[in-house]
Enzyme design. Structure first.
Site, short mmCIF file in Angstrom:
data_model
loop_
_atom_site.label_atom_id
_atom_site.label_comp_id
_atom_site.label_asym_id
_atom_site.label_seq_id
_atom_site.Cartn_x
_atom_site.Cartn_y
_atom_site.Cartn_z
N CYS A 46 23.87 114.07 -1.80
CA CYS A 46 24.90 114.77 -3.22
C CYS A 46 24.47 115.84 -2.42
O CYS A 46 24.17 116.98 -2.29
CB CYS A 46 23.78 114.75 -4.39
SG CYS A 46 23.73 112.84 -4.83
N GLY A 99 29.39 114.38 -1.20
CA GLY A 99 29.37 112.90 -1.58
C GLY A 99 30.69 113.24 -2.78
O GLY A 99 31.18 114.02 -2.55
N TYR A 101 24.13 116.10 11.07
CA TYR A 101 25.12 115.73 10.63
C TYR A 101 26.05 115.99 9.50
O TYR A 101 27.43 116.23 8.88
CB TYR A 101 25.60 113.77 10.90
CG TYR A 101 26.32 112.93 9.57
CD1 TYR A 101 27.73 112.71 10.10
CD2 TYR A 101 26.10 113.16 8.47
CE1 TYR A 101 28.62 112.34 9.42
CE2 TYR A 101 27.24 112.64 7.68
CZ TYR A 101 28.07 111.71 8.50
OH TYR A 101 29.59 111.53 7.51
P1 5GP Z 1 29.28 103.85 13.26
O1 5GP Z 1 29.79 103.68 14.73
O2 5GP Z 1 27.66 104.04 13.06
O3 5GP Z 1 29.76 102.73 12.33
O4 5GP Z 1 29.54 105.01 12.77
C1 5GP Z 1 29.44 106.85 13.64
C2 5GP Z 1 29.51 107.36 12.20
O5 5GP Z 1 29.50 107.80 11.56
C3 5GP Z 1 29.93 108.94 13.23
O6 5GP Z 1 30.54 109.45 13.29
C4 5GP Z 1 28.40 110.04 12.16
O7 5GP Z 1 29.06 110.42 12.03
C5 5GP Z 1 28.61 109.05 11.20
N1 5GP Z 1 27.76 108.71 10.58
C6 5GP Z 1 26.52 109.42 11.06
N2 5GP Z 1 25.92 109.07 8.94
C7 5GP Z 1 26.62 109.14 8.17
C8 5GP Z 1 26.25 108.88 6.87
O8 5GP Z 1 25.66 109.23 6.48
N3 5GP Z 1 27.76 108.19 6.44
C9 5GP Z 1 28.89 108.78 7.05
N4 5GP Z 1 29.59 108.22 5.86
N5 5GP Z 1 28.60 108.60 8.30
C10 5GP Z 1 27.90 109.04 8.83
MG MG Z 2 31.68 111.49 12.38
#
Ligand code: 5GP
Ligand code: MG
Ligand code: SF4
Length: 459
Positions: free
Chosen positions: A2, A28, A242
């Site tokens: 958040c 958020g 991130y």
């Molecule tokens: P995946 O391939 O694992 O589905 O997605 C990877 C992407 O998710 C990366 O671009 C990363 O920046 C993003 N990401 C990493 N952690 C989180 C998170 O906690 N929430 C969201 N919405 N995206 C995330």
């Molecule tokens: Mg990303």
């Protein structure tokens, strides 16, 4: 996860908080809320599902307050209701109490059960409400003493901004998991999760709220105390990887510098010989990909274009299957990719779903070889401290080895940054960081029943 914001003693407190929340929207998007306190000590909440929207802004335009706090909330599956939107606002025997929380309490279930046995009636399913009930029960004199008393048995991650009567309080758990900064606009103190929210209101950065510190602000001025037991520092390294915005400073360091250093280190640890260009998965890995390009001497290209107008409420068309969501959000630039051996840099791989879709898009646009480089180590465990990572079974790196992941994603090669490399690259590293989701080294016992946390805010 958040975002939280608060300002004390400013005639435009509501407007400033509204602006602050726009800057903290990336932390958020499930709900947004503002609580403001007027000169007579009355408090009111304006909250809405989704992001800060026009309706909410219009309502806030019509009101005035001298102190205001705000919250942007990140989702946890199943608890997306207006009752769970923050700031929490309650009327207690000592006056109005409002609270905005970033983090996750790891013993919230036990504390809640204990309070319910003693007659407390909860109005939400958020872990944060436990703190409000404990505050209401405290008989201490000063607001900061009541907050300290409320927090003394609370375990886990919290950065808090609270109003009690005309006092504004800010606090950070002793391990310092989540960021919280203090700035000043004229004489008015401003608190925010990240410095980008100070920038938008024109406040000057003063310092971090220290781990374990409680700051109280009222008409008499500002008081700082350290009432909580000292603990080993465990700032969330994922904030640098991130979560935070690259134009922010968190934990006393620049997020942009951190990400570039992560990208440079990644280029040294996992070079991609023969590759012709580097690109990011916008926006979260832009800075890391720039670092990779600089270190490797490869040109940085814009190979993926992200659509910024896709809200989280977008309904995935069922017939188009899993990749539809990726396609709606990203489109490759054929002219950049066609016939090229490319390096795709991302900050993290969680489930692998997005990445798999992206690799397919990049190949379909004509890339000859796709070398994936990730500026953090494999995510192998869930987070109990405020980031809504999925359960272990859903994490691709908990199930597969890096070689298997490379095959699964369809890349020619896959390189992750090492744990040591990550911790050596972030400002103030390598010590004093939580890296549990990468290393399995959890600073607290995992919650007795992690599912119980799901009743919580997950923010
Ligand atoms: P995946 O391939 O694992 O589905 O997605 C990877 C992407 O998710 C990366 O671009 C990363 O920046 C993003 N990401 C990493 N952690 C989180 C998170 O906690 N929430 C969201 N919405 N995206 C995330
Ligand atoms: Mg990303
Ligand atoms: Fe951050 Fe990971 Fe620790 Fe959670 S487990 S606080 S995401 S480093």
């Amino acid at each position: 996860m958040c975002g939280i914001f608060g300002v004390h003693g400013h005639s435009d407190a509501v407007r400033l908080t509204q602006l602050g929340l726009y800057s903290l929207q990336h932390r958020g998007q499930e709900s947004a809320g503002v609580v403001f306190v007027d000169e007579k000590g009355g408090a009111r909440a304006v909250r809405s599902m989704g992001t800060m929207n026009d309706a909410m802004s219009a309502e806030l335009e019509r009101v005035k307050g001298v102190t205001a706090i705000g919250h942007t909330r990140y989702s946890t599956a199943g608890s997306s209701t207006i009752e769970n939107a923050q700031p929490v606002l309650s009327r207690t025997r000592g006056g109005f109490v409002a609270l905005a929380h970033n983090g996750n309490l790891t013993n919230a279930a036990e504390l809640r059960m204990d309070l319910e046995e003693r007659g407390s009636i909860f109005t939400s399913t958020m872990d944060s409400e436990v703190i409000v009930h404990r505050l209401a029960r405290s008989n201490a004199d000063r607001p900061e003493e009541r907050l300290a008393e409320a927090l003394c048995e609370v375990e886990g991650a919290y950065s808090l901004i609270v109003t009690m009567g005309d006092t504004l309080l800010a606090a950070r758990d002793p391990r310092g998991w989540r960021p919280l900064v203090l700035g000043r606009l004229g004489d008015a103190p401003v608190f925010a999760s990240e410095t980008c929210a100070l920038d938008i209101v024109g406040a000057t950065y003063e310092r971090e709220v220290q781990p374990g510190e409680v700051v109280a602000v009222d008409a008499e001025g500002m008081r700082s105390s350290f009432p909580l037991p000292r603990r080993e520092l465990k700032r969330c390294v994922f904030e640098y990887v991130y979560f935070a915005r690259p134009d922010s400073r968190v934990f006393g360091g620049s997020v942009d510098r951190a990400r570039r250093a992560l990208g440079k280190r990644l280029a040294r640890e996992c070079p991609a010989p023969g590759a012709e260009l580097v690109f990011s998965v916008p926006d979260s890995s832009n800075s890391a990909a720039l670092g990779f390009a600089e270190e490797s001497g490869l040109p940085y290209e814009l190979a993926l274009i992200r659509n910024h107008y896709i809200g989280r409420t977008f309904i995935q068309p069922t017939q188009a299957g899993r990749d539809a969501k990726v396609k709606v959000k990203y489109n490759p630039v054929r002219e950049v990719l066609e016939g090229k051996k490319v390096v795709m840099v991302d900050d993290s791989i969680v489930r692998g779903t997005t990445t798999r879709g992206l690799v397919a898009l990049v190949r379909a646009a004509g890339a000859r070889e796709v070398h994936m480089r990730v500026s953090s180590p494999p995510v192998t465990g869930p987070c109990y401290y405020g980031i809504d990572t999925p359960s272990r079974e859903e994490l691709i790196a908990a199930r597969l080895t890096p070689e298997e992941i490379a095959r699964d994603l369809g890349v020619d090669s896959l390189g992750y940054l090492s744990l040591e490399g990550m911790l050596a690259s972030v400002p103030g590293g390598p010590h004093g960081f939580c890296h549990a989701c990468f290393s399995g080294d959890y600073p607290t016992a995992p919650p007795t029943d992690p599912d119980k946390l799901r009743f919580g805010c997950g923010c």
